[in-house]
Design an enzyme around this catalytic site. Structure first.
Site, PDB file in Angstrom:
ATOM      1  N   HIS A  92      51.029  60.175   7.462  1.00 12.58           N
ATOM      2  CA  HIS A  92      49.993  61.187   7.171  1.00 12.58           C
ATOM      3  C   HIS A  92      50.637  62.457   6.599  1.00 12.58           C
ATOM      4  CE1 HIS A  92      46.158  63.385   8.413  1.00 12.58           C
ATOM      5  NE2 HIS A  92      46.997  64.369   8.133  1.00 12.58           N
ATOM      6  N   GLU A  93      51.681  62.953   7.267  1.00 14.38           N
ATOM      7  CA  GLU A  93      52.327  64.186   6.824  1.00 14.38           C
ATOM      8  C   GLU A  93      53.137  63.981   5.539  1.00 14.38           C
ATOM      9  OE1 GLU A  93      51.650  67.052   8.037  1.00 14.38           O
ATOM     10  OE2 GLU A  93      50.406  66.182   9.619  1.00 14.38           O
ATOM     11  N   HIS A 107      50.917  64.336   2.573  1.00 12.29           N
ATOM     12  CA  HIS A 107      50.731  65.743   2.203  1.00 12.29           C
ATOM     13  C   HIS A 107      51.923  66.246   1.392  1.00 12.29           C
ATOM     14  CE1 HIS A 107      47.097  66.478   4.411  1.00 12.29           C
ATOM     15  NE2 HIS A 107      47.633  66.248   5.598  1.00 12.29           N
TER      16      HIS A 107
END
Length: 384
Positions: free
Chosen positions: A67-68, A71
């Protein structure tokens, strides 16, 4: 959020883990191994329950990391550099060196995280159905099902329009596009974050009082984190607005006291130049190029009998781990990169790596005070 344990680099981004991850990791493993897995697959050896629980917890944190990383990768494609990613108690934090240049880039950077979590949830669900259809044991089916649900919940929770969640970034991008004012948009998302946080705090305490379940206190803790983070984000937005247009050179301390390569720790600690006013000093080579940063605490941690033989470069923070900036970089862009602590000074370097100055949190505060004194009547923002 500072990493306690560095894990290396992925796609060029430093990855670290905060100590609080150990707490949530242990809670997940304990809950799965002692409760959930034995309920769905009776009579198995304890080692199977604990092994499946460990593997599931590792995959859960790998999902958070994905998820990170999403980003970070999208941010880089949109011209925003990433300092590092830290996994901690409530998820993960990707620390960006600057902000998105426009609302569209902000939308892309913020939206990709929940999208990746949702995609992982779908993939784990499909895997669970597949292995179930093939007649696999219940443990892998249940583990994949749990991962599917937790990733979908992660996507939904992060999409809530409240800072500092990804949904808060999306809200900020939409407000920014509508108003054309990034500060106003940030303040709006920050207000939404504080409101949502207080709702969670109240709901958590009501749940605890009604059921005596610790789930309520956990909900309240998450709410308090959101309130704190949203408030800090709003303050930082105001600081960035105040410092808009100010270059780093205007805040830095020029020609700082330095520790040359080869300086023994005993001389470093005994020399009066290093004992007053400051707690960390750049380490430079004979050409004046910065090679790292040494703090008094690091030097003092070396036993007294070893300080004559140890040198500054032996205990310094290497330059690769020190935040650096160019003299004409926007000072506002340093704010998200600066952290408290003596070892987190920013070294200002020219294009050849030659040391020009140093920036600390007190330098930022002094510059903000000067800017506010020079412009005592900021623009009217009652519409915020």
């Amino acid at each position: 959020m500072r990493a306690t344990f560095p894990l290396g680099r992925i796609a060029g981004v430093r990855i670290g883990v905060h100590w609080s991850v150990l707490v949530i990791f242990a809670l997940i493993v304990l809950a799965l191994a002692r409760s959930r897995f034995p309920q769905v697959e009776h009579g198995q050896a304890q080692v199977l329950y604990w092994g499946a629980a460990l593997a599931t917890a590792v995959l859960f944190f790998a999902s958070l990391l994905a998820h990170e990383l999403a980003h970070a990768i999208v941010a880089r494609h949109n011209g925003v550099q990433v300092d590092d990613i830290t996994l901690w108690l409530l998820g993960g934090v990707a620390r960006l060196k600057s902000e998105a240049s426009d609302p569209a880039a902000e939308l892309r950077i913020a939206g990709v995280g929940p999208l990746v979590s949702l995609l992982l949830g779908v993939l784990f669900a499909l895997f669970s159905l597949l292995v179930h259809g093939l007649g696999a044991p219940r443990l892998p089916v249940e583990a994949a099902g749990w991962l599917a649900v937790i990733n979908v919940l992660l996507a939904v929770f992060n999409a809530i329009p409240a800072a500092p969640l990804d949904g808060g970034r999306l809200l900020r991008a939409l407000l920014w596009r509508r108003t054309g004012d990034r500060l106003r948009a940030t303040v709006g998302a920050s207000k939404a974050g504080r409101t949502f946080g207080w709702l969670l705090v109240v709901a958590g305490f009501v749940l605890f009082l009604a059921t005596r379940a610790f789930d309520g206190l956990w909900l309240a803790l998450i709410g308090w984190f959101l309130i704190t983070a949203a408030t800090a984000e709003g303050r930082q937005a105001h600081l960035r607005s105040t410092l808009s247009g100010v270059p780093v050179r205007q805040a830095m301390t020029q020609d700082p006291v330095v520790a040359p390569v080869g300086l023994s720790l005993s001389r470093f600690l005994d020399d009066p130049r290093y004992r007053y006013r400051h707690s960390a000093f750049p380490v430079v080579d004979p050409a004046g190029d910065a090679v790292g940063l040494i703090s008094l605490d690091r030097a003092r941690s070396v036993p007294a009998e070893q300080r004559d033989a140890r040198r500054a470069e032996d205990v310094m923070v290497p330059l690769s781990q020190v935040t650096t900036a160019a003299p004409d970089d926007p000072l506002a862009d340093l704010l998200p990169r600066m952290r408290p602590g003596a070892e987190n000074r920013v070294l200002v370097l020219d294009g050849d790596g030659h040391l020009l100055g140093i920036v600390s949190a007190s330098d930022i505060s002094r510059t903000v005070t000067w800017m506010m004194a020079a412009h005592p009547h900021p623009p009217d923002r009652r519409g915020l």
